[in-house]
Design an enzyme around this catalytic site. Sequence first.
Site, PDB file in Angstrom:
ATOM      1  N   CYS A  71       0.803  -1.239   0.000  1.00 23.12           N
ATOM      2  CA  CYS A  71       0.000   0.000   0.000  1.00 23.12           C
ATOM      3  C   CYS A  71       0.829   1.279   0.000  1.00 23.12           C
ATOM      4  CB  CYS A  71      -0.902   0.043   1.223  1.00 23.12           C
ATOM      5  SG  CYS A  71      -1.851  -1.456   1.493  1.00 23.12           S
ATOM      6  N   HIS A 127      -2.541   6.417   4.557  1.00 19.68           N
ATOM      7  CA  HIS A 127      -1.389   5.514   4.708  1.00 19.68           C
ATOM      8  C   HIS A 127      -0.072   6.080   4.179  1.00 19.68           C
ATOM      9  CE1 HIS A 127      -0.217   0.972   5.158  1.00 19.68           C
ATOM     10  NE2 HIS A 127       0.246   1.746   6.102  1.00 19.68           N
TER      11      HIS A 127
END
Length: 474
Positions: A71, A127
Amino acid sequence: MRIILNYILVLLYLTLPLCLGVQPPHIVFTLADDLGWNDLGFHNPAVLTPILDKFANEGVIFNNSYVQPMCTPSRSAFLTGYYPFHTGLQHKVIDYWQANYLQANYTILPQYLKKRGYVTHMVGKWHLGFCNWKYVPTRRGFDTFYGYYQGCEGHFNRTVENGYDFRDNDTVVYANGEYSTKLFADRAIQIIENHDPSTPLFLYLPFQNVHFPVEVPKQYEDMYSNIHDTKRRVYSGMASAMDEAFGNITSALERKGLTNNLLLGFSSDNGGALGFGANNLPLRGGKTTIWEGGTRGISFAHSKTLIKKKGYTHNGLMHAVDWFSTFLEAAGIPQPAGIDGVSQWKMWTDGAPSERLEVVHNIDNIANNSAIRDKQYKLILGDPGPGPWEPLPKLDDTDDDIEISDPLPDTLLYDLIEDPGEHNNLADDLPDVVNRLKARLDYYKSTAIPARYPPNTPAGDPANFGGVWGPGWC
Ligand SMILES: *[C@@H]1O[C@H](CO)[C@@H](O)[C@H](O)[C@H]1NC(C)=O
Ligand SMILES: *[C@@H]1O[C@H](CO)[C@@H](O)[C@H](O)[C@H]1NC(C)=O
Ligand SMILES: *[C@@H]1O[C@H](CO)[C@@H](O)[C@H](O)[C@H]1NC(C)=O
Ligand SMILES: *[C@@H]1O[C@H](CO)[C@@H](O)[C@H](O)[C@H]1NC(C)=O
Ligand SMILES: *[C@@H]1O[C@H](CO)[C@@H](O)[C@H](O)[C@H]1NC(C)=O
Ligand SMILES: *[C@@H]1O[C@H](CO)[C@@H](O)[C@H](O)[C@H]1NC(C)=O
């Protein structure tokens, strides 16, 4: 003289479209989280995603569009136009307890778009770091943010480890028991409905689906009563929930009259996470690995008016960094110097060949692995990570963890045209190709910066911050 001429040209390039009243397109960029190669209907009819399939089939399906294995690195690449080995984010993801972040000196996509007059919204997962306010989306070019900072959390309780993580701009909001996908779709629709169409819109929509924890409202799971494997059944439901959300959002765009000047991009951020219901067949390996199953993203672009050649699959090479460059060109913004991205605008709109000759999958000085591909061959040095070919769960499957136990040599070469599933290592047969690609990797290694991967720290413990994850500890 030359310099002055260039200056005038750049000035014209920047201002002419504005003078002529040509409005840059609205851009909606949807990222799915951990979505496997085999996990949308247009690759696997057993997964019920009719709306995404329709948009993919009526747009351009990208068949060699690479992302990073995880990610954080992928998101940094999409938003900065730099390979993660140029931002220090090439090793794994930002851990819950780690004071790590995308450094503030990288200007990201919404910051460029804002200068061009865009209103910029982000709905979903960040993130890219939050231990200091300067790293959060509202300080990095997003006018509004609705979502969470960490890499994963409960889809209904918005909690991970011992902290709650959900915000509207900078303010913690409690959204009781509603499923993530529904919340995000509702907010995206609200943004679209309130948008002034005379201003270009940028909506970055990184969904939480289909990331673990594997959970979905019952009605979506019930669409798959034919699948006995629980994880696969729920996971498939998560893909269908995302499909419905995408449908609701695209209907809102249509109702609002934005689709005549709209560019839609859709991609996964990395391959499917094996063991959590995903499937990347016929590709090898999954999330976290530099096998094709970890790095080849399922993706497409769609536009009613801007894409001229449509309804086909393009096999040209792309990387996440190119999405950055392509969105900039779509918006009429010149490419910043030094980035790794190349604009694929002509590839997207006219089916032109890719502008990219090679993709560097990673250079990770902590895991000691690296990989590169050109049009045909892929070289992997070091351990690429676990590499099973994950079968689709059979009706009575209960365990989808399959390990390949044979140790692999530390130089692997695959012909991805003949062998996209990475079955036959050609390293011993084609030493010239190995040496050529090694030399390219050596060149990139000479430009890489070391991975930033500080140890975990209790400093960010939500217990010190009223039970929520938030800035103030770096
Ligand atoms: C950002 O700063 C780091 C050092 O902290 C440097 O290595 C990197 O090249 C800088 N990047 C940009 C785009 O300024
Ligand atoms: C979020 O910030 C934007 C821009 O400042 C503002 O218009 C909007 O009202 C804010 N939303 C909330 C819920 O505070
Ligand atoms: C939140 O949901 C996740 C996933 O269902 C679960 O594992 C976790 O225990 C829940 N946390 C709280 C605090 O309820
Ligand atoms: C999509 O819209 C329908 C009709 O308003 C609604 O019932 C459904 O919950 C929405 N789905 C999602 C995932 O937002
Ligand atoms: C990477 O190489 C270094 C130095 O040779 C070694 O200390 C380290 O354990 C290696 N890491 C892995 C994940 O193999
Ligand atoms: C997409 O790529 C796969 C794997 O390389 C290949 O088998 C398939 O034929 C390609 N699809 C199209 C339509 O070119």
